[in-house]
Write a protein that holds these residues in place. Structure first.
Motif, PDB file in Angstrom:
ATOM      1  N   ILE A 160      53.705 -53.983  45.410  1.00 34.16           N
ATOM      2  CA  ILE A 160      53.749 -54.064  46.988  1.00 34.16           C
ATOM      3  C   ILE A 160      53.026 -52.008  46.792  1.00 34.16           C
ATOM      4  N   LEU A 161      52.362 -51.444  47.522  1.00 31.86           N
ATOM      5  CA  LEU A 161      52.252 -50.007  48.081  1.00 31.86           C
ATOM      6  C   LEU A 161      52.912 -49.795  49.381  1.00 31.86           C
ATOM      7  N   TYR A 162      54.248 -49.233  48.782  1.00 30.18           N
ATOM      8  CA  TYR A 162      54.212 -48.525  50.428  1.00 30.18           C
ATOM      9  C   TYR A 162      54.500 -47.451  50.842  1.00 30.18           C
ATOM     10  N   HIS A 163      53.896 -47.553  52.144  1.00 38.79           N
ATOM     11  CA  HIS A 163      53.183 -46.126  52.510  1.00 38.79           C
ATOM     12  C   HIS A 163      53.531 -45.755  54.005  1.00 38.79           C
ATOM     13  N   SER A 164      54.239 -44.409  54.253  1.00 35.55           N
ATOM     14  CA  SER A 164      54.610 -44.314  55.769  1.00 35.55           C
ATOM     15  C   SER A 164      54.488 -42.841  55.931  1.00 35.55           C
ATOM     16  N   THR A 165      53.843 -43.177  57.208  1.00 30.63           N
ATOM     17  CA  THR A 165      53.722 -41.886  58.344  1.00 30.63           C
ATOM     18  C   THR A 165      54.814 -40.468  58.188  1.00 30.63           C
ATOM     19  N   PHE A 166      54.482 -39.153  58.611  1.00 32.13           N
ATOM     20  CA  PHE A 166      55.211 -38.392  58.456  1.00 32.13           C
ATOM     21  C   PHE A 166      56.380 -37.868  59.278  1.00 32.13           C
ATOM     22  N   SER A 167      55.631 -38.517  60.859  1.00 32.65           N
ATOM     23  CA  SER A 167      56.403 -38.014  61.911  1.00 32.65           C
ATOM     24  C   SER A 167      57.740 -38.801  62.100  1.00 32.65           C
ATOM     25  N   PRO A 168      58.817 -37.817  62.292  1.00 34.73           N
ATOM     26  CA  PRO A 168      60.059 -39.374  62.210  1.00 34.73           C
ATOM     27  C   PRO A 168      60.000 -39.529  63.362  1.00 34.73           C
ATOM     28  N   SER A 169      59.541 -39.609  64.361  1.00 38.27           N
ATOM     29  CA  SER A 169      59.396 -41.013  65.692  1.00 38.27           C
ATOM     30  C   SER A 169      58.583 -42.192  64.887  1.00 38.27           C
ATOM     31  N   TRP A 170      57.763 -41.792  63.634  1.00 32.40           N
ATOM     32  CA  TRP A 170      56.868 -42.983  63.625  1.00 32.40           C
ATOM     33  C   TRP A 170      57.451 -43.780  62.256  1.00 32.40           C
ATOM     34  N   SER A 171      57.840 -42.894  61.379  1.00 31.15           N
ATOM     35  CA  SER A 171      58.322 -43.292  60.243  1.00 31.15           C
ATOM     36  C   SER A 171      59.224 -44.809  60.199  1.00 31.15           C
ATOM     37  N   ALA A 172      59.604 -45.469  59.490  1.00 30.11           N
ATOM     38  CA  ALA A 172      60.095 -46.228  58.818  1.00 30.11           C
ATOM     39  C   ALA A 172      60.721 -45.707  57.445  1.00 30.11           C
TER      40      ALA A 172
END
Length: 347
Positions: A160-172
């Protein structure tokens, strides 16, 4: 007496972030294959990662070099550089509010697929100061054969690849941290974690501390390098998930801002484990929705998007390198670019 050979065309590749290298290097290769010359200008991170054989110019050198075109994945470009200003984008539209907008810097937008083309063409028809040509995304060229072939079977154990964006309002990332921590200690699955370079360093450090025999943290500049190694992506509202969908493999998202049948979207961390199980089962209706979505955002599977960008520039120049209307004056944004680069000379 034979006529001298014409001077090779010059193309400037302009970046303001490290990821510009991954996006624009395929264009550099296509430019050189034509017998033309490519050079780079950075006004942010990236220049330190250039390699032998790549040429970095100063502002004065750019102006003297007189590029035919300035090609960038950024949302703005120095207006005082010579040449046609071309945007190739830095990712797919992930549902964030800052993808479909026009700042008045570009002569030509090279779009990735029918969905973006329709939206940008509608704006071009209205404002008249830029052109639109659908080319595909140059970043994908070196990987297209690898990521667009037949769907391979799920590995055992699955990866599994776990990836997240950096913006606090968008990131999980913070919301799902405890679930990733718990599941990464379970021998059923293996995990690769990678984040946007602008991710909060504290969050990055927390996930790096989770590394064990079942979880590794990857710091690849180009996330596409990881796609062939995994069976599934988990994310939130990152444009990288659209790139991953081109592989035909499923994506689990948390509170995605534009969910659809191509995603398994959840809104509660308690749903995370079961959503992963469903994705790994690869239900046929999900795979069909992924295929249809991939065709809408990037139907090209030939790895020739960079060549199409250069052909689009040639066509634009051949018809006079002008659009129906002049670009807006954009004085405030132009001033900000001058200040950032430190250039106050003539345009």
């Amino acid at each position: 007496m034979t006529d001298p050979k014409p001077a090779p065309k010059h193309y400037l590749l302009y970046g303001s972030e490290r990821y510009a290298l991954a996006i624009l290097r395929p264009l550099q290769e296509a430019i050189r294959a034509r017998g033309a010359e490519a050079a780079w200008f950075f006004d942010g991170p990236g220049a330190e990662d250039m390699v032998a054989g790549e040429r970095l110019l100063t502002v004065e050198e750019v102006r003297a070099w007189k590029p035919l075109a300035v090609i960038t994945s950024s949302n703005a470009v120095p207006h005082f550089f010579p040449g046609v200003k071309v945007e190739t984008f830095h990712g797919f539209d992930a549902g964030k509010p800052r993808h479909i907008y026009v700042r008045g810097f570009f002569d030509l937008y090279c779009t990735t697929g029918p969905r973006d083309t329709a939206q940008f063409q509608a704006i071009a028809d209205r404002v008249g100061h830029f052109s639109v040509t659908e080319t595909g995304f140059p970043k994908l060229d070196p990987f297209m054969q690898e990521i667009s072939g037949p769907l391979p079977p799920v590995r055992q154990p699955p990866v599994i690849l776990y990836h997240s964006t950096f913006s606090p309002s968008w990131s999980a990332a913070e919301t799902l941290y405890e679930e990733v921590k718990r599941l990464s200690r379970d021998s059923r699955w293996r995990w690769i974690v990678t984040f946007h370079p602008k991710m909060n360093p504290e969050t990055t450090a927390k996930f790096k501390a989770l590394q064990n025999e079942y979880l590794s943290f990857a710091e690849n500049d180009n996330i596409l390098e990881l796609f062939p190694q995994v069976d599934l992506m988990c994310s939130d509202t990152s444009s990288a998930l659209n790139e991953f969908l081109l592989t035909g493999k499923p994506v689990v998202t948390f509170k995605n801002r534009r969910p659809g049948p191509q995603l398994i979207d959840i809104d509660d961390p308690a749903q995370f484990e079961s959503a992963i199980g469903r994705a790994l089962a690869r239900p046929p209706e999900l795979l069909q929705a992924i295929r249809e979505y991939a065709d809408a955002i990037h139907p090209y599977r030939d790895g020739r998007s960079s060549e199409r960008v250069l052909e689009a520039i040639d066509a634009f120049v051949a018809r006079g390198a002008k659009n129906r209307r002049r670009k807006p004056l954009n004085l405030w944004r132009k001033l900000k670019i001058r200040r950032r680069i430190g250039y106050w000379g003539p345009a």
